[in-house]
Scaffold this active site. Structure first.
Site, short mmCIF file in Angstrom:
data_model
loop_
_atom_site.label_atom_id
_atom_site.label_comp_id
_atom_site.label_asym_id
_atom_site.label_seq_id
_atom_site.Cartn_x
_atom_site.Cartn_y
_atom_site.Cartn_z
N HIS A 67 0.82 -1.21 0.00
CA HIS A 67 0.00 0.00 0.00
C HIS A 67 0.85 1.27 0.00
CE1 HIS A 67 -3.30 -2.71 1.78
NE2 HIS A 67 -3.59 -2.46 0.52
N ASP A 91 -9.74 -3.09 -0.62
CA ASP A 91 -9.42 -3.25 0.81
C ASP A 91 -9.14 -1.91 1.49
OD1 ASP A 91 -6.52 -2.58 0.61
OD2 ASP A 91 -6.38 -4.48 -0.47
N GLY A 143 -14.75 0.50 -12.99
CA GLY A 143 -13.71 1.52 -13.08
C GLY A 143 -13.32 1.88 -14.49
N ASP A 161 -4.88 -0.08 -8.71
CA ASP A 161 -4.59 -1.10 -7.71
C ASP A 161 -5.36 -2.35 -8.12
OD1 ASP A 161 -4.09 -2.61 -5.49
OD2 ASP A 161 -4.79 -1.14 -4.03
N SER A 162 -4.84 -3.02 -9.16
CA SER A 162 -5.60 -4.04 -9.87
C SER A 162 -5.20 -5.45 -9.48
CB SER A 162 -5.40 -3.86 -11.38
OG SER A 162 -4.03 -4.04 -11.70
N THR A 163 -6.01 -6.40 -9.92
CA THR A 163 -5.67 -7.81 -9.82
C THR A 163 -4.69 -8.16 -10.94
OG1 THR A 163 -7.60 -8.36 -11.16
CG2 THR A 163 -7.88 -8.39 -8.77
#
Length: 285
Positions: A67, A91, A143, A161-163
């Protein structure tokens, strides 16, 4: 994903396996959201663990590394980061780090799956402590569509902030998506996106990602690397792209005199994380 008694283990396409020993409580939450399978485990040494479709997303013990590196290098590389958008990041840990910066006037987080945020509020409340900040907006929608509809030049910093770039997440690494990001960014605008492991994803993901960003209009890209034990190989990265000019450490003095607490990031880490091993220098040019 495979499980053994009292262990969570994750097999990755890198040919590696990651495991955490569980407490007697083991799996403490499980649900099928409208988009993915969400599970929470209680581990002996890494605190709570969240997985999505069997893949590790966040742990109590080492989430601060990810983060902080997704937020602070890009924000200290922008001369005046006032308007920030986070795509993904359900999260809320990246949002918390963004809002540590007093210069930020507004931050919107856009994650299609509201359940990730609501479950994080239950099991990772420390990551969600800024959700009610008056500067924060939580939006639960697509998004990609949001970016395509964003007013041109309306953002200073865009954090993806992707998979992983497989399945539904693959479009977040496409030229079309990056063109939308480029349009939404204003003068001095910067984009940052997680870019997987330099050790095993350099040729398959990182190099094509940098090339695609430039094809979409970004003038410069810079890789930052960091250690993240709970992700495949334990060696991770993010890539910053500049709408115009070079990616530079624009607010180094502010980073050296940090006005807020961190656990991983500092000015030295900022500079050091951009110093690449030789094979990556040769790959990225």
């Amino acid at each position: 994903m495979t499980t053994q008694p009292n262990w969570f283990t994750e097999l990755s396409d890198s040919g590696t396996i990651f495991g955490l020993e569980l407490t007697d409580a083991g799996k403490i939450h499980e649900e099928q959201t409208p988009f993915q399978k969400l599970e929470i485990y209680d581990t002996k040494t890494f605190g709570k663990l969240m997985t999505l479709d069997g893949c590790t997303m966040v742990t109590t013990r080492d989430n601060f590394v990810y983060h902080e590196m997704m937020a602070h290098p890009v924000l200290f590389s922008h001369p005046a980061p006032k308007r920030v958008c986070i795509i993904g990041g359900g999260d809320c840990g990246t949002l918390r780090e963004v809002l540590r910066h007093p210069e930020v006037e507004a931050a919107i987080q856009i994650d299609i799956d509201e359940r990730v945020t609501r479950v994080s509020e239950m099991f990772f409340p420390e990551l969600c402590e800024s959700n009610n900040d008056p500067r924060a907006t939580l939006a639960f929608e697509d998004g990609i569509a949001w970016i395509n509809n964003a007013e041109p030049g309306s953002l200073d910093v865009l954090i993806v902030d992707s998979t992983d770039p497989v399945g539904p997440g693959a479009v977040l690494y496409s030229e079309e998506f990056f063109r939308g990001c480029w349009r939404a960014l204003g003068e001095n605008g910067l984009l940052v996106q997680q870019s997987e492991s330099p050790l095993v994803h350099a040729q398959k993901i990182i190099k094509p990602m940098h090339d695609t960003m430039r094809q979409a209009g970004f003038s410069d890209t810079k890789l930052h690397q960091f250690q993240l034990v709970s992700y495949p190989t334990g060696w991770w990265s993010c890539t910053i792209a500049a709408k115009a000019g070079k990616v530079e450490f624009a607010r180094q003095a502010a980073a050296e005199a940090l006005a807020f607490p961190t656990k991983y990031y500092n000015a030295g880490v900022h500079q050091g994380s951009a110093a690449l091993p030789q094979f990556m220098k040769e790959l990225l040019g």
